[in-house]
Design an enzyme around this catalytic site. Structure first.
Site, PDB file in Angstrom:
ATOM      1  N   LYS A  84       0.803  -1.231   0.000  1.00  0.00           N
ATOM      2  CA  LYS A  84       0.000   0.000   0.000  1.00  0.00           C
ATOM      3  C   LYS A  84       0.840   1.287   0.000  1.00  0.00           C
ATOM      4  O   LYS A  84       0.413   2.306  -0.512  1.00  0.00           O
ATOM      5  CB  LYS A  84      -0.956   0.014   1.203  1.00  0.00           C
ATOM      6  CG  LYS A  84      -2.100  -0.991   1.082  1.00  0.00           C
ATOM      7  CD  LYS A  84      -3.069  -0.831   2.244  1.00  0.00           C
ATOM      8  CE  LYS A  84      -4.159  -1.858   2.219  1.00  0.00           C
ATOM      9  NZ  LYS A  84      -5.172  -1.656   3.255  1.00  0.00           N
ATOM     10  N   ASP A 120     -10.026   2.986   1.992  1.00  0.00           N
ATOM     11  CA  ASP A 120     -10.204   2.572   3.392  1.00  0.00           C
ATOM     12  C   ASP A 120     -10.837   3.697   4.220  1.00  0.00           C
ATOM     13  O   ASP A 120     -11.768   3.457   5.000  1.00  0.00           O
ATOM     14  CB  ASP A 120      -8.855   2.180   4.021  1.00  0.00           C
ATOM     15  CG  ASP A 120      -8.381   0.812   3.559  1.00  0.00           C
ATOM     16  OD1 ASP A 120      -9.219  -0.044   3.236  1.00  0.00           O
ATOM     17  OD2 ASP A 120      -7.148   0.598   3.512  1.00  0.00           O
TER      18      ASP A 120
HETATM   19  P1  NAP Z   1      -0.473  -2.309  11.038  1.00  0.00           P
HETATM   20  O1  NAP Z   1      -0.159  -1.260  10.034  1.00  0.00           O
HETATM   21  O2  NAP Z   1       0.519  -3.401  11.285  1.00  0.00           O
HETATM   22  O3  NAP Z   1      -0.802  -1.554  12.428  1.00  0.00           O
HETATM   23  C1  NAP Z   1      -1.024  -2.289  13.599  1.00  0.00           C
HETATM   24  C2  NAP Z   1      -1.393  -1.315  14.709  1.00  0.00           C
HETATM   25  O4  NAP Z   1      -1.717  -2.080  15.876  1.00  0.00           O
HETATM   26  C3  NAP Z   1      -0.244  -0.384  15.107  1.00  0.00           C
HETATM   27  O5  NAP Z   1      -0.793   0.864  15.462  1.00  0.00           O
HETATM   28  C4  NAP Z   1       0.355  -1.105  16.327  1.00  0.00           C
HETATM   29  O6  NAP Z   1       1.029  -0.235  17.225  1.00  0.00           O
HETATM   30  C5  NAP Z   1      -0.895  -1.641  16.960  1.00  0.00           C
HETATM   31  N1  NAP Z   1      -0.641  -2.786  17.839  1.00  0.00           N
HETATM   32  C6  NAP Z   1      -0.236  -4.017  17.464  1.00  0.00           C
HETATM   33  N2  NAP Z   1      -0.136  -4.823  18.561  1.00  0.00           N
HETATM   34  C7  NAP Z   1      -0.474  -4.053  19.617  1.00  0.00           C
HETATM   35  C8  NAP Z   1      -0.557  -4.303  21.023  1.00  0.00           C
HETATM   36  N3  NAP Z   1      -0.266  -5.503  21.525  1.00  0.00           N
HETATM   37  N4  NAP Z   1      -0.957  -3.291  21.837  1.00  0.00           N
HETATM   38  C9  NAP Z   1      -1.279  -2.070  21.329  1.00  0.00           C
HETATM   39  N5  NAP Z   1      -1.210  -1.782  20.003  1.00  0.00           N
HETATM   40  C10 NAP Z   1      -0.815  -2.762  19.169  1.00  0.00           C
HETATM   41  O7  NAP Z   1      -1.817  -3.086  10.673  1.00  0.00           O
HETATM   42  P2  NAP Z   1      -3.096  -2.558   9.822  1.00  0.00           P
HETATM   43  O8  NAP Z   1      -2.993  -3.076   8.447  1.00  0.00           O
HETATM   44  O9  NAP Z   1      -3.298  -1.117  10.053  1.00  0.00           O
HETATM   45  O10 NAP Z   1      -4.252  -3.385  10.539  1.00  0.00           O
HETATM   46  C11 NAP Z   1      -4.684  -3.024  11.842  1.00  0.00           C
HETATM   47  C12 NAP Z   1      -6.069  -3.572  12.101  1.00  0.00           C
HETATM   48  O11 NAP Z   1      -6.987  -3.008  11.183  1.00  0.00           O
HETATM   49  C13 NAP Z   1      -6.168  -5.073  11.931  1.00  0.00           C
HETATM   50  O12 NAP Z   1      -6.888  -5.563  13.023  1.00  0.00           O
HETATM   51  C14 NAP Z   1      -6.964  -5.274  10.649  1.00  0.00           C
HETATM   52  O13 NAP Z   1      -7.799  -6.412  10.729  1.00  0.00           O
HETATM   53  C15 NAP Z   1      -7.807  -4.024  10.629  1.00  0.00           C
HETATM   54  N6  NAP Z   1      -8.204  -3.594   9.263  1.00  0.00           N
HETATM   55  C16 NAP Z   1      -9.527  -3.646   8.943  1.00  0.00           C
HETATM   56  C17 NAP Z   1      -9.947  -3.214   7.694  1.00  0.00           C
HETATM   57  C18 NAP Z   1     -11.414  -3.286   7.351  1.00  0.00           C
HETATM   58  O14 NAP Z   1     -11.775  -3.036   6.182  1.00  0.00           O
HETATM   59  N7  NAP Z   1     -12.275  -3.575   8.293  1.00  0.00           N
HETATM   60  C19 NAP Z   1      -9.018  -2.747   6.764  1.00  0.00           C
HETATM   61  C20 NAP Z   1      -7.658  -2.705   7.119  1.00  0.00           C
HETATM   62  C21 NAP Z   1      -7.267  -3.131   8.388  1.00  0.00           C
HETATM   63  P3  NAP Z   1       2.590   0.131  17.006  1.00  0.00           P
HETATM   64  O15 NAP Z   1       2.607   1.267  16.014  1.00  0.00           O
HETATM   65  O16 NAP Z   1       3.061   0.513  18.344  1.00  0.00           O
HETATM   66  O17 NAP Z   1       3.257  -1.113  16.463  1.00  0.00           O
END
Ligand code: NAP
Length: 306
Positions: A84, A120
């Site tokens: 992305k 998104d």
């Molecule tokens: P990402 O870029 O890897 O970001 C992950 C986020 O979660 C970061 O802010 C990270 O914090 C935080 N995090 C991870 N483990 C944690 C913990 N143990 N405690 C507190 N914070 C934690 O992932 P992403 O692609 O954005 O996805 C994130 C979520 O969005 C996922 O659950 C995914 O299923 C969801 N999502 C949903 C849609 C939809 O259409 N519904 C679309 C995209 C994503 P740090 O910065 O400190 O690492």
């Protein structure tokens, strides 16, 4: 679901698929993607003679795979992990909101030119309107995971909408602070509260969260907490007041622990399926310039989670 290698796209071997492959998702990995099921349902419902295919594209193959799209008659592609952000310098044009978000999940091909969009953020807006019958611009919003990909897209979109108040929470607080610095100009308006009241960053810390929740309408989980059934609670149930709206972008586990806790606290809550649906519908609208057949897409998504 069939997953094709990028070499099939680049060599023209996808030309044998019927209906012809015209839209795709690129990812690494990509086999888990729900997009082919609901996009193919949309294409069938709209009577469009085209298939949506999942293509396994590694980071080193991304540039060639993108350039093959116009040659192979594709109208566009979705992008998922890890493409992305890496795609940005490979495009001919980028929609301004996608540029601000710093990520593209939809590419459109027109006259051989590749244009990047991010659906998104707008998909989140539609999801909130559908789930809670409110507009983001009227809400005081707290986003967990504001430093991640989804959290950033949602935070930028909320800021672009001019939401009442935005609180960014991230485990690595520096990422949320950097985002707040970027968003701060969007909060310099003539509203009564100044930018410092309307835009705040806090660490993922219980005391700081508790203090903020008193002046919040919508809580969003954009962290990966909740993707596994065994994950700890994002927020202790005792902090979830009945007046809150809670949106969990996680959809993998159906009703997540956060959604269950919020509902048992008397709050209104929804999981991320509606955001997934609407980001896909917006991609469809970009490629085919017509409304997406939402009912059929929704049914195809729901059957994948039955
Ligand atoms: P990402 O870029 O890897 O970001 C992950 C986020 O979660 C970061 O802010 C990270 O914090 C935080 N995090 C991870 N483990 C944690 C913990 N143990 N405690 C507190 N914070 C934690 O992932 P992403 O692609 O954005 O996805 C994130 C979520 O969005 C996922 O659950 C995914 O299923 C969801 N999502 C949903 C849609 C939809 O259409 N519904 C679309 C995209 C994503 P740090 O910065 O400190 O690492």
């Amino acid at each position: 679901m069939t997953t094709y290698p990028a070499s099939d796209l680049i060599s023209g071997a996808l030309g044998n698929i019927s209906p012809p492959a015209r839209v795709a998702v690129f990812g690494d990995p990509v086999a888990h993607s729900r997009s082919p099921a609901f996009h193919n349902a949309a294409l069938r419902a709209a009577g469009i003679d085209a298939s949506y295919v999942a293509i396994h594209v590694t980071p080193t193959e991304l540039a060639d795979a993108l350039r093959a799209l116009p040659d192979q008659g594709f109208l566009g592609t979705n992008l998922t992990i890890p493409h992305k952000t890496a795609v940005l310098p490979l495009l001919d044009a980028i929609d301004p909101a996608a540029q601000t978000i710093g990520a593209v999940n939809t590419v459109s091909v027109q006259d051989g030119q590749l244009t990047g969009f991010n659906t998104d953020g707008p998909g989140f807006l539609r999801a909130i309107r559908e789930e809670f019958s409110v507009d983001v611009r009227d809400l005081r919003i707290l986003i967990f995971g504001a430093g991640g990909g989804a959290g950033r897209a949602i935070a930028v979109q909320c800021a672009l909408e001019g939401c009442e108040r935005l609180v960014l929470v991230n485990r690595t607080v520096e990422k949320a602070r950097a985002l707040a610095t970027e968003l701060e100009p969007l909060f310099r308006t003539e509203r009564l509260a100044g930018p410092s009241d309307r835009l705040q960053t806090i660490p993922h810390d219980l005391a700081a969260i508790r203090a903020q929740l008193e002046s919040i309408d919508l809580v969003v989980n954009a962290t990966s907490i909740g993707m596994k059934r065994t994950d700890p609670a994002l927020v202790p149930e005792a902090l979830l007041a009945p007046s809150l709206l809670v949106y969990d972008t996680v959809y993998a586990t159906g009703r997540s622990r956060l959604v269950e806790d919020a509902i048992s606290a008397g709050a209104r809550a929804a999981n991320g399926l509606s955001m997934l649906l609407h980001q896909g519908a917006l991609s469809f609208e970009i490629w085919f310039d017509r409304p997406a057949p939402l009912a059929e897409m929704r049914a195809a998504l729901a059957s994948g989670f039955a």
